[in-house]
Design an enzyme around this catalytic site. Structure first.
Site, short mmCIF file in Angstrom:
data_model
loop_
_atom_site.label_atom_id
_atom_site.label_comp_id
_atom_site.label_asym_id
_atom_site.label_seq_id
_atom_site.Cartn_x
_atom_site.Cartn_y
_atom_site.Cartn_z
N ARG A 121 -11.69 -1.37 2.18
CA ARG A 121 -11.35 -2.80 2.10
C ARG A 121 -10.66 -3.27 3.38
O ARG A 121 -10.87 -4.38 3.85
CB ARG A 121 -10.45 -3.05 0.89
CG ARG A 121 -11.17 -2.96 -0.43
CD ARG A 121 -10.19 -2.87 -1.58
NE ARG A 121 -9.24 -3.96 -1.60
CZ ARG A 121 -8.02 -3.90 -2.13
NH1 ARG A 121 -7.62 -2.81 -2.73
NH2 ARG A 121 -7.22 -4.93 -2.09
N SER A 161 -5.75 -1.84 -7.87
CA SER A 161 -5.20 -0.84 -6.95
C SER A 161 -3.74 -0.52 -7.35
O SER A 161 -3.35 0.64 -7.51
CB SER A 161 -5.29 -1.39 -5.53
OG SER A 161 -4.44 -0.71 -4.66
N LYS A 175 -2.28 3.03 -9.89
CA LYS A 175 -1.29 4.02 -9.43
C LYS A 175 -0.13 4.14 -10.43
O LYS A 175 0.40 5.22 -10.65
CB LYS A 175 -0.79 3.63 -8.03
CG LYS A 175 -1.88 3.91 -6.98
CD LYS A 175 -1.50 3.47 -5.60
CE LYS A 175 -1.75 2.01 -5.39
NZ LYS A 175 -1.81 1.54 -4.02
N1 URA Z 1 -0.87 -2.80 -2.42
C1 URA Z 1 -1.66 -1.92 -3.06
O1 URA Z 1 -1.21 -0.90 -3.56
N2 URA Z 1 -2.98 -2.20 -3.14
C2 URA Z 1 -3.55 -3.31 -2.62
O2 URA Z 1 -4.72 -3.51 -2.74
C3 URA Z 1 -2.70 -4.22 -1.94
C4 URA Z 1 -1.35 -3.94 -1.87
#
Ligand code: URA
Length: 433
Positions: free
Chosen positions: A168, A183, A187
């Protein structure tokens, strides 16, 4: 299934099924789907967007692409906090011992800084001896025994995000709300969070410049969290000026130490009380945020948060003597940016100060750059303060004469003075739950 059909489906505004999303993520991680097809798909998502159900599915598929932490053996509900990144944002360092002192365990994986925003792992690395990598068992044992462990994000957590984010970054598809939200949330899910408190920033120093965009991102992430059965709360906070007064790794740790002794800057403490109160609510330790704020405030006043911080630093190998004597690395060349005239501070642009700190050596220009842990900027004044002509507004710390001159020129661009006191700008705009 063929990737080209799924690209076309998204290009034409279709909604992808769970099986299709899993096919894409799995195929990409395993190398069956090439970068050029994944780029086309990411661009289709950028223009067409995704429904909440699709984003939740994408989040889950990404979270399951690698190792996942099982924190079910820990006492209490595990609540994680995530900030979308800012300048001078040391909330994790202050908030974690406050929350842990109230009985909510902190098992955190954090990142390093990139560009104008800082990272918790770099800040902790400025404490001599502090280990940012622990074996899995050591990490979990420390959370059990001490109540806090903070380590560098392992490469095995969400490999799909690692690969997709890098793609990206070079294909103009970073600023897509579904892709950012999945994203971030993947996590947190992979890290085992049962509750998630999001600090979504808006303003010049934030990822999202406008309140509207930040609100949409926050609503999307809260929607994902709810769909996936996690208590999720987002706090929208302003990032037009840096948070607190210190920007730079060791300078920020020193500011956190002051704050733990009840002498912290008002904005930093306020944000930690708000985020922390929501963490205590999500951790089922208090009934409401009012009670949470009171409990957290007490940990600052009775020394419990400071004691917890010391315990945490010691457990991860950090030199407590260095911390006590405040002898962390501080860059040797110091210069002051002086106010050219008397007036009110109208603004101290967070993005520009972040860039200034990066130029002085505190941040990374590329992922591989070495950083100067003692470099940075200290704000003697904040927005709305009065300043006399010739009074120092910013203190600059660096190890290089060349950077010192460049830094002073940048400092001039970051600070705006005026004759009228600027109106009050709230730090916390709203909470989305
Ligand atoms: N922080 C992230 O962890 N992912 C993103 O896509 C943008 C900011």
């Amino acid at each position: 299934m063929r990737m080209v059909d799924l690209i076309e489906k998204k290009r034409d505004g279709g909604m992808l099924t769970s099986a299709e999303i899993r096919f894409i993520i799995q195929g990409y991680v395993e190398g069956q789907i090439p970068d050029y097809q994944m780029s086309a798909w990411a661009m289709a998502v950028f223009f067409r967007g995704m429904e909440t159900a699709e984003i939740a599915e994408l989040t889950l598929a990404m979270a399951e692409s690698g190792e996942q932490l099982d924190l079910s053996g820990l006492d209490g509900r595990f609540v994680d906090k995530h900030s979308t990144g800012g300048v001078g944002d040391k909330t994790t360092l202050l908030l974690s011992p406050m929350v842990a002192a109230c009985g909510v365990p902190i098992a955190k994986m954090s990142g390093r800084g990139l560009g104008h925003t800082g990272g918790t792992i770099d800040k902790l690395s400025s404490i001599p001896g502090f280990k940012v990598e622990l074996e899995r068992e050591e990490f979990l044992r420390q959370v059990k025994d001490v109540g806090i462990a903070v380590i560098s994000q392992s490469g095995n957590i969400v490999p799909a995000d690692k690969k997709l984010y890098a793609l990206r970054d070079v294909t103009g598809t970073v600023p897509s709300i579904p892709l950012i939200a999945s994203s971030v949330m993947s996590k947190k899910i992979a890290a085992g969070a049962q509750g998630i408190v999001l600090d979504v920033k808006f303003g010049s120093g934030a990822f999202m410049a406008t309140l509207e965009d930040a609100r949409t991102l926050a609503q999307t992430m809260v929607g994902i969290g709810k769909t996936l059965g996690r208590d999720t709360i987002a706090v929208l906070s302003a990032m037009d000026q840096p948070l607190g007064k210190a920007i730079g790794n060791s300078l920020e740790v020193l500011e956190v130490l002051e704050a733990l002794q009840g002498k912290g800057p008002q904005d930093l403490v306020e944000l930690c009380l708000e985020l922390g109160a929501w963490m205590l609510v999500a951790g089922r330790k208090v009934q409401n945020t009012q009670e949470g704020r009171q409990r957290l405030q007490e940990t600052l006043e009775n020394g419990q948060a400071l004691a917890k911080f010391r315990e945490f630093v010691k457990a991860q190998g950090g030199d407590l003597n260095a911390l006590e004597q405040k002898s962390l690395p501080v860059a040797p060349l110091r210069s002051s940016y002086l106010a050219p005239s008397a007036g009110y501070i109208r603004s101290i642009d967070a993005r520009k100060v972040g860039r200034l700190a990066m130029i002085l050596g505190a941040g990374r220009v590329t992922q591989e750059s070495e950083i100067d842990l003692g470099a940075g900027v200290y704000l003697n004044k904040k927005q709305g303060d009065w300043v006399e002509a010739g009074e120092p507004v910013l203190e600059l710390y660096t190890s290089s004469e060349g950077k010192k001159a460049e830094g002073l020129a940048l400092a001039q661009e970051a600070v705006l003075l005026g004759h009228e006191k600027p109106g009050f700008i709230p730090l916390i705009e709203e909470v989305i739950s």
